[in-house]
Design an enzyme around this catalytic site. Structure first.
Site, PDB file in Angstrom:
ATOM      1  N   ASN A 142       2.005  31.410   4.367  1.00 24.05           N
ATOM      2  CA  ASN A 142       3.259  30.684   4.541  1.00 24.05           C
ATOM      3  C   ASN A 142       4.448  31.369   3.887  1.00 24.05           C
ATOM      4  OD1 ASN A 142       1.786  28.905   5.978  1.00 24.05           O
ATOM      5  ND2 ASN A 142       1.861  27.243   4.490  1.00 24.05           N
ATOM      6  N   ARG A 170       3.546  28.167  15.834  1.00 26.43           N
ATOM      7  CA  ARG A 170       4.833  27.523  15.622  1.00 26.43           C
ATOM      8  C   ARG A 170       5.750  28.363  14.747  1.00 26.43           C
ATOM      9  NH1 ARG A 170       6.331  22.976  15.617  1.00 26.43           N
ATOM     10  NH2 ARG A 170       7.069  23.075  13.477  1.00 26.43           N
ATOM     11  N   ARG A 229       5.582  17.622  15.035  1.00 26.34           N
ATOM     12  CA  ARG A 229       6.284  18.725  14.363  1.00 26.34           C
ATOM     13  C   ARG A 229       7.587  19.100  15.078  1.00 26.34           C
ATOM     14  NH1 ARG A 229       1.781  22.863  12.142  1.00 26.34           N
ATOM     15  NH2 ARG A 229       3.426  23.209  10.627  1.00 26.34           N
ATOM     16  N   PRO A 230       8.530  18.187  15.117  1.00 28.34           N
ATOM     17  CA  PRO A 230       9.815  18.450  15.786  1.00 28.34           C
ATOM     18  C   PRO A 230      10.616  19.542  15.077  1.00 28.34           C
ATOM     19  CG  PRO A 230       9.934  16.424  14.523  1.00 28.34           C
ATOM     20  CD  PRO A 230       8.499  16.871  14.472  1.00 28.34           C
ATOM     21  N   ILE A 231      11.707  19.964  15.697  1.00 29.10           N
ATOM     22  CA  ILE A 231      12.566  21.009  15.115  1.00 29.10           C
ATOM     23  C   ILE A 231      14.015  20.547  15.007  1.00 29.10           C
ATOM     24  CG2 ILE A 231      11.142  22.985  15.828  1.00 29.10           C
ATOM     25  CD1 ILE A 231      13.049  23.191  18.311  1.00 29.10           C
ATOM     26  N   ASP A 232      14.210  19.245  15.034  1.00 30.89           N
ATOM     27  CA  ASP A 232      15.583  18.713  15.019  1.00 30.89           C
ATOM     28  C   ASP A 232      16.393  19.162  13.803  1.00 30.89           C
ATOM     29  OD1 ASP A 232      13.532  16.865  13.897  1.00 30.89           O
ATOM     30  OD2 ASP A 232      15.309  15.828  13.164  1.00 30.89           O
ATOM     31  N   GLN A 233      15.744  19.289  12.662  1.00 29.79           N
ATOM     32  CA  GLN A 233      16.481  19.706  11.459  1.00 29.79           C
ATOM     33  C   GLN A 233      16.905  21.176  11.523  1.00 29.79           C
ATOM     34  OE1 GLN A 233      17.319  17.304   8.967  1.00 29.79           O
ATOM     35  NE2 GLN A 233      16.635  16.122  10.745  1.00 29.79           N
ATOM     36  N   ASP A 267      -1.381  20.661   2.646  1.00 33.47           N
ATOM     37  CA  ASP A 267      -2.322  21.698   3.100  1.00 33.47           C
ATOM     38  C   ASP A 267      -3.606  21.722   2.284  1.00 33.47           C
ATOM     39  OD1 ASP A 267       0.125  24.256   4.071  1.00 33.47           O
ATOM     40  OD2 ASP A 267      -0.356  22.272   4.864  1.00 33.47           O
ATOM     41  N   VAL A 286       3.107  13.466   4.747  1.00 28.33           N
ATOM     42  CA  VAL A 286       3.918  14.544   5.311  1.00 28.33           C
ATOM     43  C   VAL A 286       3.772  14.641   6.824  1.00 28.33           C
ATOM     44  CG1 VAL A 286       4.342  17.037   5.287  1.00 28.33           C
ATOM     45  CG2 VAL A 286       3.846  15.821   3.141  1.00 28.33           C
TER      46      VAL A 286
HETATM   47  C1  LIG Z   1       4.188  28.416   8.259  1.00 28.05           C
HETATM   48  C2  LIG Z   1       4.407  27.372   7.207  1.00 28.05           C
HETATM   49  O1  LIG Z   1       5.117  27.574   6.245  1.00 28.05           O
HETATM   50  N1  LIG Z   1       3.780  26.187   7.421  1.00 28.05           N
HETATM   51  C3  LIG Z   1       3.939  25.123   6.441  1.00 28.05           C
HETATM   52  C4  LIG Z   1       5.238  24.396   6.690  1.00 28.05           C
HETATM   53  O2  LIG Z   1       5.179  23.911   8.031  1.00 28.05           O
HETATM   54  P1  LIG Z   1       6.548  23.325   8.675  1.00 28.05           P
HETATM   55  O3  LIG Z   1       7.705  24.091   8.182  1.00 28.05           O
HETATM   56  O4  LIG Z   1       6.339  23.216  10.135  1.00 28.05           O
HETATM   57  O5  LIG Z   1       6.552  21.869   8.039  1.00 28.05           O
HETATM   58  P2  LIG Z   1       7.840  20.988   7.695  1.00 28.05           P
HETATM   59  O6  LIG Z   1       8.038  21.065   6.221  1.00 28.05           O
HETATM   60  O7  LIG Z   1       8.946  21.379   8.577  1.00 28.05           O
HETATM   61  O8  LIG Z   1       7.327  19.556   8.133  1.00 28.05           O
HETATM   62  C5  LIG Z   1       7.271  18.502   7.204  1.00 28.05           C
HETATM   63  C6  LIG Z   1       7.562  17.230   7.947  1.00 28.05           C
HETATM   64  O9  LIG Z   1       8.906  17.304   8.423  1.00 28.05           O
HETATM   65  C7  LIG Z   1       8.952  16.968   9.802  1.00 28.05           C
HETATM   66  N2  LIG Z   1      10.033  17.717  10.433  1.00 28.05           N
HETATM   67  C8  LIG Z   1      10.083  19.079  10.288  1.00 28.05           C
HETATM   68  C9  LIG Z   1      11.092  19.799  10.876  1.00 28.05           C
HETATM   69  C10 LIG Z   1      12.079  19.114  11.619  1.00 28.05           C
HETATM   70  O10 LIG Z   1      13.036  19.708  12.168  1.00 28.05           O
HETATM   71  N3  LIG Z   1      12.005  17.755  11.738  1.00 28.05           N
HETATM   72  C11 LIG Z   1      10.998  17.043  11.163  1.00 28.05           C
HETATM   73  O11 LIG Z   1      10.946  15.814  11.294  1.00 28.05           O
HETATM   74  C12 LIG Z   1       7.592  17.372  10.331  1.00 28.05           C
HETATM   75  O12 LIG Z   1       7.264  16.647  11.516  1.00 28.05           O
HETATM   76  C13 LIG Z   1       6.692  17.009   9.187  1.00 28.05           C
HETATM   77  O13 LIG Z   1       6.371  15.633   9.296  1.00 28.05           O
HETATM   78  O14 LIG Z   1       5.368  23.303   5.775  1.00 28.05           O
HETATM   79  C14 LIG Z   1       4.307  22.327   5.894  1.00 28.05           C
HETATM   80  C15 LIG Z   1       4.594  21.214   4.908  1.00 28.05           C
HETATM   81  O15 LIG Z   1       4.499  21.691   3.618  1.00 28.05           O
HETATM   82  C16 LIG Z   1       2.949  22.969   5.648  1.00 28.05           C
HETATM   83  O16 LIG Z   1       1.926  22.027   5.916  1.00 28.05           O
HETATM   84  C17 LIG Z   1       2.754  24.178   6.543  1.00 28.05           C
HETATM   85  O17 LIG Z   1       1.587  24.905   6.141  1.00 28.05           O
HETATM   86  C1  LIG Z   2      -0.187  23.575   8.749  1.00 30.70           C
HETATM   87  C2  LIG Z   2      -0.374  24.801   8.293  1.00 30.70           C
HETATM   88  O1  LIG Z   2       0.181  25.945   8.836  1.00 30.70           O
HETATM   89  P1  LIG Z   2       1.129  26.037  10.115  1.00 30.70           P
HETATM   90  O2  LIG Z   2       2.452  25.409   9.739  1.00 30.70           O
HETATM   91  O3  LIG Z   2       1.239  27.525  10.306  1.00 30.70           O
HETATM   92  O4  LIG Z   2       0.452  25.317  11.231  1.00 30.70           O
HETATM   93  C3  LIG Z   2      -1.205  25.129   7.117  1.00 30.70           C
HETATM   94  O5  LIG Z   2      -1.103  26.306   6.644  1.00 30.70           O
HETATM   95  O6  LIG Z   2      -1.961  24.236   6.672  1.00 30.70           O
END
Ligand SMILES: CC(=O)N[C@H]1[C@@H](OP(=O)(O)OP(=O)(O)OC[C@H]2O[C@@H](n3ccc(=O)[nH]c3=O)[C@H](O)[C@@H]2O)O[C@H](CO)[C@@H](O)[C@@H]1O
Ligand SMILES: C=C(OP(=O)(O)O)C(=O)O
Length: 450
Positions: free
Chosen positions: A23, A93, A122-126, A306, A328
């Protein structure tokens, strides 16, 4: 298709070395796109499937990449296209992390929408909220997102509604070459974000406050390729700490950084595991019985999501009843069904799972639903009666370097087998020449005409 075969009953004893953090290396590879002059050399880059996937994304953008013996070299002086291909973004992703660097360096990018996965939508709105605040125009197409800026991005103040790791990283990277100052509020604080900020600053960026809830970025004109060593993987380290504890073993996890594992260490100590950190790693000593504890996952510095499934494995062999609450991700209990195939007694109620300890675990054929669930199934296999077969290995390969070899070196009875894909006998209306049939058998499980 591969599987892990695990025979339970061995205590783990010895030394295991942690690899570079998945990560951390993934955003760092994406950030290498910002280097307009010179080559980046990234050390301790783990040979993970995800690493190879994101390097393919960079190559598809015209960037030169080479990898040898955990050293990754990236030269991004030339970027010939700003479109990241679906085939890679679909696979992983984190490929979406190239959006911020491309937007700020090239002024335009087009990326396939990253899918969700087993653990949630796992949206990307933020991410998009941040890019728009920096002045980008975002267009949603059929399965892809296009972002473009009219000239340089402009610094802005951005409050994240969710302390998203990926959004913090993507926006931080986009802000490095924006005009003026950007402030990210409610930023994620993970150690991997600090590692990324250190890499960006080595490249010539001006990032302050990484690791806190407020990150300030002063835009610069140009950034350069540099050398960087990736931090150790705290989740891999935590997984081997649990492997030591669940088998009542004595393992030194070399390279583990105790400061990155505070909640995991605290919870394992509450259970009665002996944890001895030093400047080079962490020693973990355990003998049963272990006490049950409750776990609640939270953004860093809270208990890491994780490590949730791995800790659930450990709680199954502890005394008493435990409650695990996942705050989370909305769907990160997919491993419970698989645990129940091994005779685990777990009841899921909304965001919480109630775990009955002292489980009499039996080996079974189980399937990984995400990479951490896969690791947790292997951990259960280490203590189950009989043999456990873990499929869905591609999930595990995303995040664990040589897991069978590392566990086997500690005394685990585990090995990886490759199972031929079942050859689908073609159902044809007309007889085909044996030649075609043989070809199908030899080259693919899928008839070549579909
Ligand atoms: C490659 C990497 O670094 N992966 C890590 C990263 O994933 P990743 O960056 O995808 O996880 P996020 O911290 O963004 O997600 C946390 C929460 O925020 C929500 N969310 C996220 C983005 C957004 O635009 N809108 C929104 O609502 C997600 O649905 C989730 O419920 O952080 C996660 C939380 O620590 C870890 O489990 C993953 O291992
Ligand atoms: C959820 C994980 O990774 P990723 O965000 O790459 O799916 C993870 O490392 O547990």
């Amino acid at each position: 298709m591969s599987k892990f075969i695990v025979r339970g009953g061995n205590r783990l004893i010895g030394n295991v070395k942690v690899s570079g953090a998945k990560n951390s290396v993934l955003p760092i590879i994406a950030a290498s796109l910002l280097g307009g002059e010179g080559e980046s050399t990234i050390y301790d880059a783990p040979p993970l499937d995800d690493v190879f996937t994101i390097t393919k994304v960079l190559e598809s953008l015209g960037v030169s990449v080479s990898y040898d013996n955990e050293v990754l070299r990236v030269n991004a002086e030339q970027i010939t296209t700003c479109e990241a291909p679906y085939e890679y973004v679909r696979k992983m992703r984190a490929s979406f992390l190239v959006m911020g660097p491309l937007l700020t360096r090239m002024g335009h990018t087009r990326i396939s929408l990253p899918g969700g996965c087993a653990i949630g939508s796992r949206p990307i709105d933020q991410h998009l909220k941040g890019f728009e605040a920096l002045g980008a125009e975002i267009n949603l197409g059929q399965g892809f997102i296009e972002a473009k800026s009219n000239g340089r991005l402009r610094g802005a103040k951005i409050y994240l509604d969710v302390a998203s790791v990926g959004a913090t990283e993507n926006i931080m990277m986009a802000a490095t070459m924006a005009e003026g100052t950007t402030v990210i509020e409610n930023a994620a604080k993970e150690p991997e974000i600090v590692d990324l900020a250190n890499y960006l600053n080595s490249m010539g960026a001006k990032v302050r406050g990484a690791g806190t809830g407020e990150i300030r970025i002063e835009g610069v004109e140009k950034m350069y390729g540099v050398k960087h060593t990736v931090i150790p993987d705290r989740v891999e380290a935590g997984t081997y700490m649990v492997a030591a504890a669940i088998t009542g073993g004595d393992v030194y996890v070399e390279g583990a950084i105790a400061d990155h594992l505070g909640p995991v260490i605290s919870k394992m100590e509450e259970m009665g595991v002996k944890i001895e950190p030093d400047e080079n790693g962490i020693r973990v000593i355990a003998n049963h019985p272990l006490r049950s504890v409750d776990i609640k996952t939270l953004p860093y510095p809270g208990f890491p999501t994780d490590m949730q499934s791995q800790m659930m494995s450990l709680l199954l062999v502890s005394e008493g009843t435990s409650v695990v609450t996942e705050t989370v991700f909305e769907n990160r209990f997919m491993h419970v069904d698989e645990f129940q195939h091994m005779n685990a007694e777990i009841k899921v109620e909304g965001r919480s799972a109630i775990i009955t300890g002292r489980a009499k675990l039996n080996g079974a054929k189980v399937c990984a639903t995400d990479l951490r669930a896969g690791a947790a199934l292997i951990l259960l296999g280490l203590v189950a009666n009989g043999t456990t077969e873990v499929s869905g290995v591609h999930h595990i390969d995303r995040g664990y370097v040589h897991i069978a070899e590392k566990l086997s070196a500690l005394g685990a009875d585990i090995w990886r087998i490759t199972v031929d894909e079942p050859v689908l006998e073609p159902v044809l209306e007309h007889a085909v020449q044996p030649k075609v049939k043989d070809e199908v058998k030899r080259f693919s499980a899928q008839p070549t005409w579909v």
